[in-house]
Write a protein that holds these residues in place. Structure first.
Motif, PDB file in Angstrom:
ATOM      1  N   ILE A  26     -11.526   2.922  -1.958  1.00  0.00           N
ATOM      2  CA  ILE A  26     -12.093   1.918  -1.059  1.00  0.00           C
ATOM      3  C   ILE A  26     -11.663   2.233   0.356  1.00  0.00           C
ATOM      4  N   SER A  27     -12.487   1.899   1.315  1.00  0.00           N
ATOM      5  CA  SER A  27     -11.966   1.860   2.673  1.00  0.00           C
ATOM      6  C   SER A  27     -12.737   0.845   3.480  1.00  0.00           C
ATOM      7  N   LEU A  28     -12.009   0.114   4.274  1.00  0.00           N
ATOM      8  CA  LEU A  28     -12.637  -0.900   5.117  1.00  0.00           C
ATOM      9  C   LEU A  28     -12.871  -0.304   6.499  1.00  0.00           C
ATOM     10  N   PRO A  29     -13.798  -0.854   7.231  1.00  0.00           N
ATOM     11  CA  PRO A  29     -13.991  -0.380   8.606  1.00  0.00           C
ATOM     12  C   PRO A  29     -12.751  -0.680   9.431  1.00  0.00           C
ATOM     13  N   LEU A  30     -12.521   0.129  10.444  1.00  0.00           N
ATOM     14  CA  LEU A  30     -11.384  -0.122  11.317  1.00  0.00           C
ATOM     15  C   LEU A  30     -11.631  -1.381  12.142  1.00  0.00           C
ATOM     16  N   ALA A  31     -10.587  -2.192  12.283  1.00  0.00           N
ATOM     17  CA  ALA A  31     -10.718  -3.413  13.075  1.00  0.00           C
ATOM     18  C   ALA A  31     -11.002  -3.062  14.529  1.00  0.00           C
ATOM     19  N   LYS A  32     -11.778  -3.919  15.159  1.00  0.00           N
ATOM     20  CA  LYS A  32     -12.054  -3.765  16.593  1.00  0.00           C
ATOM     21  C   LYS A  32     -11.427  -4.967  17.290  1.00  0.00           C
ATOM     22  N   ILE A  33     -10.506  -4.699  18.180  1.00  0.00           N
ATOM     23  CA  ILE A  33      -9.865  -5.797  18.893  1.00  0.00           C
ATOM     24  C   ILE A  33     -10.632  -6.066  20.176  1.00  0.00           C
ATOM     25  N   PRO A  34     -11.179  -7.281  20.309  1.00  0.00           N
ATOM     26  CA  PRO A  34     -12.018  -7.599  21.475  1.00  0.00           C
ATOM     27  C   PRO A  34     -11.233  -7.559  22.794  1.00  0.00           C
ATOM     28  N   GLN A  35      -9.958  -7.974  22.757  1.00  0.00           N
ATOM     29  CA  GLN A  35      -9.190  -7.962  23.992  1.00  0.00           C
ATOM     30  C   GLN A  35      -8.947  -6.531  24.451  1.00  0.00           C
ATOM     31  N   LYS A  36      -9.031  -6.317  25.751  1.00  0.00           N
ATOM     32  CA  LYS A  36      -8.839  -4.985  26.333  1.00  0.00           C
ATOM     33  C   LYS A  36      -7.393  -4.506  26.177  1.00  0.00           C
ATOM     34  N   GLY A  37      -7.251  -3.206  26.021  1.00  0.00           N
ATOM     35  CA  GLY A  37      -5.935  -2.602  26.165  1.00  0.00           C
ATOM     36  C   GLY A  37      -5.179  -2.305  24.888  1.00  0.00           C
ATOM     37  N   TYR A  38      -5.635  -2.818  23.758  1.00  0.00           N
ATOM     38  CA  TYR A  38      -4.939  -2.538  22.508  1.00  0.00           C
ATOM     39  C   TYR A  38      -5.336  -1.168  21.983  1.00  0.00           C
ATOM     40  N   VAL A  39      -4.349  -0.437  21.477  1.00  0.00           N
ATOM     41  CA  VAL A  39      -4.618   0.848  20.841  1.00  0.00           C
ATOM     42  C   VAL A  39      -4.112   0.769  19.408  1.00  0.00           C
ATOM     43  N   ILE A  40      -5.018   0.860  18.456  1.00  0.00           N
ATOM     44  CA  ILE A  40      -4.614   0.780  17.055  1.00  0.00           C
ATOM     45  C   ILE A  40      -4.349   2.173  16.519  1.00  0.00           C
ATOM     46  N   SER A  41      -3.161   2.373  15.957  1.00  0.00           N
ATOM     47  CA  SER A  41      -2.878   3.702  15.416  1.00  0.00           C
ATOM     48  C   SER A  41      -2.829   3.694  13.892  1.00  0.00           C
ATOM     49  N   ARG A  42      -2.772   2.503  13.315  1.00  0.00           N
ATOM     50  CA  ARG A  42      -2.688   2.440  11.859  1.00  0.00           C
ATOM     51  C   ARG A  42      -3.155   1.081  11.364  1.00  0.00           C
ATOM     52  N   GLN A  43      -3.957   1.104  10.320  1.00  0.00           N
ATOM     53  CA  GLN A  43      -4.428  -0.139   9.721  1.00  0.00           C
ATOM     54  C   GLN A  43      -4.067  -0.139   8.248  1.00  0.00           C
ATOM     55  N   GLN A  44      -3.452  -1.209   7.797  1.00  0.00           N
ATOM     56  CA  GLN A  44      -3.061  -1.313   6.396  1.00  0.00           C
ATOM     57  C   GLN A  44      -3.675  -2.553   5.780  1.00  0.00           C
ATOM     58  N   VAL A  45      -4.094  -2.417   4.543  1.00  0.00           N
ATOM     59  CA  VAL A  45      -4.724  -3.532   3.850  1.00  0.00           C
ATOM     60  C   VAL A  45      -4.013  -3.786   2.534  1.00  0.00           C
ATOM     61  N   ARG A  46      -3.782  -5.059   2.273  1.00  0.00           N
ATOM     62  CA  ARG A  46      -3.145  -5.445   1.022  1.00  0.00           C
ATOM     63  C   ARG A  46      -4.077  -6.392   0.296  1.00  0.00           C
ATOM     64  N   LEU A  47      -4.289  -6.122  -0.983  1.00  0.00           N
ATOM     65  CA  LEU A  47      -5.151  -6.990  -1.780  1.00  0.00           C
ATOM     66  C   LEU A  47      -4.316  -7.623  -2.865  1.00  0.00           C
ATOM     67  N   GLU A  48      -4.588  -8.883  -3.119  1.00  0.00           N
ATOM     68  CA  GLU A  48      -3.824  -9.622  -4.108  1.00  0.00           C
ATOM     69  C   GLU A  48      -4.819 -10.286  -5.036  1.00  0.00           C
ATOM     70  N   GLY A  49      -4.516 -10.329  -6.301  1.00  0.00           N
ATOM     71  CA  GLY A  49      -5.424 -10.970  -7.235  1.00  0.00           C
ATOM     72  C   GLY A  49      -5.044 -10.646  -8.665  1.00  0.00           C
ATOM     73  N   LEU A  50      -6.054 -10.571  -9.532  1.00  0.00           N
ATOM     74  CA  LEU A  50      -5.798 -10.290 -10.938  1.00  0.00           C
ATOM     75  C   LEU A  50      -6.372  -8.932 -11.315  1.00  0.00           C
ATOM     76  N   CYS A  51      -5.579  -8.164 -12.049  1.00  0.00           N
ATOM     77  CA  CYS A  51      -6.046  -6.867 -12.515  1.00  0.00           C
ATOM     78  C   CYS A  51      -6.908  -7.080 -13.759  1.00  0.00           C
ATOM     79  N   PRO A  52      -7.656  -6.058 -14.176  1.00  0.00           N
ATOM     80  CA  PRO A  52      -8.545  -6.212 -15.330  1.00  0.00           C
ATOM     81  C   PRO A  52      -7.803  -6.739 -16.564  1.00  0.00           C
ATOM     82  N   ALA A  53      -6.576  -6.280 -16.765  1.00  0.00           N
ATOM     83  CA  ALA A  53      -5.819  -6.694 -17.943  1.00  0.00           C
ATOM     84  C   ALA A  53      -5.449  -8.175 -17.904  1.00  0.00           C
ATOM     85  N   CYS A  54      -5.306  -8.727 -16.709  1.00  0.00           N
ATOM     86  CA  CYS A  54      -4.844 -10.113 -16.586  1.00  0.00           C
ATOM     87  C   CYS A  54      -5.970 -11.102 -16.258  1.00  0.00           C
ATOM     88  N   ALA A  55      -7.098 -10.584 -15.841  1.00  0.00           N
ATOM     89  CA  ALA A  55      -8.158 -11.492 -15.383  1.00  0.00           C
ATOM     90  C   ALA A  55      -8.763 -12.310 -16.534  1.00  0.00           C
TER      91      ALA A  55
END
Ligand SMILES: [Zn+2]
Ligand SMILES: [Zn+2]
Ligand SMILES: [Zn+2]
Ligand SMILES: [Zn+2]
Lengths: 139, 139
Positions: free
Chosen positions: A110-139
């Motif tokens: 999976i990959s999500l699009p890179l976030a775009k920060i509307p405010q000027k001047g931010y430089v993003i060097s790394r984006q991390q995503v964490r997902l929480e929920g139920l795995c197939p075995a537990c759902a």
DNA sequence: TCAGAATATGCAACTGAGTTGCATATTTTT
DNA sequence: AAAAATATGCAACTCAGTTGCATATTCTGA
């Protein structure tokens, strides 16, 4: 084939101009063999390697500094490390954690699009995503 | 206006059927006043409130369990808490952390699409995003 | 190839955030 | 107001991470 991994590890170290020590080679090998993020104590005890805790700590530090390894996430107060080459330049793959059984899985397809920060001047060097929920075995 | 916040806190507690104690009201107020995630010790020491550490710990635990408060997804060893009402049902707002000066900012005006896991059987209940880079002051 | 410089290792001791047991205090309910 | 339900705070503990320092390894260049 363990020869192969050793050679690969040594190569990575030479590339980044790090001292090619037994501990570094062993730790890189463990991470090359692993298919997901590992805790320091898991790395230290991998197949009765019995690496010293402080050495593992400092080695991972240097490997991370050199960019070979990433701190993937913090879980239960412990850092989880994995090879950095699973990640693109700016974005690491998401990690999914099951709230029921606790397993964590690398979502390398999976990959999500890179976030775009509307405010000027931010430089993003790394984006991390964490997902929480139920795995197939537990759902 | 501090009256106002107190009343709001009490209201939130009543809604969730939690005992309306001095500590809970105080902690909710701190979070209502704060404009970002706070560590437990920051909450405990907020404006010389001098709340007990264990009480803060257990209170945040109960507030999180009740869904009033969330643990933010940051890269620090200490948990950071913030009010949950800044978040949508399945997704919390991203947090940006400057690698130079260390400030963390809630990016309440951005949101990424929810990840889709191709493998069958996964149920995502929460998605969290962390951004790292340089803030306008440091870039 | 070997001495010296540069760096890594490991022991022991410490830190800091979180966590728990238990006796006591507060809040709600009846 | 009394009883039941829950929260509080002290002290003591856990456990991953962190550091100082003496020693061992690795690298470099004569
Ligand atoms: Zn599961
Ligand atoms: Zn991963
Ligand atoms: Zn900055
Ligand atoms: Zn936030």
């Amino acid at each position: 084939m363990s020869e192969r991994l050793d050679e690969q590890a040594r190569h990575m170290l030479r590339e980044t101009k790090l001292y090619c020590t037994e501990a570094r080679v062993a730790i890189l090998r463990v991470l090359l063999e692993a298919n997901g993020p590992l805790r320091q104590d898991q790395i230290a005890g991998w197949e009765s390697h019995k690496l010293n805790k402080v050495t593992v700590y400092r080695t991972l530090d240097s490997l991370a500094e050199a960019g070979l390894v990433h701190r993937a996430f913090l879980q239960n107060r412990a850092w989880h490390f994995e090879l950095a080459d699973h990640c693109s330049e700016k974005q690491c793959h998401p990690h999914f954690t099951c709230t029921n059984c606790g397993v964590t899985r690398c979502m390398t397809d999976i990959s999500l699009p890179l976030a775009k920060i509307p405010q000027k001047g931010y430089v993003i060097s790394r984006q991390q995503v964490r997902l929480e929920g139920l795995c197939p075995a537990c759902a």
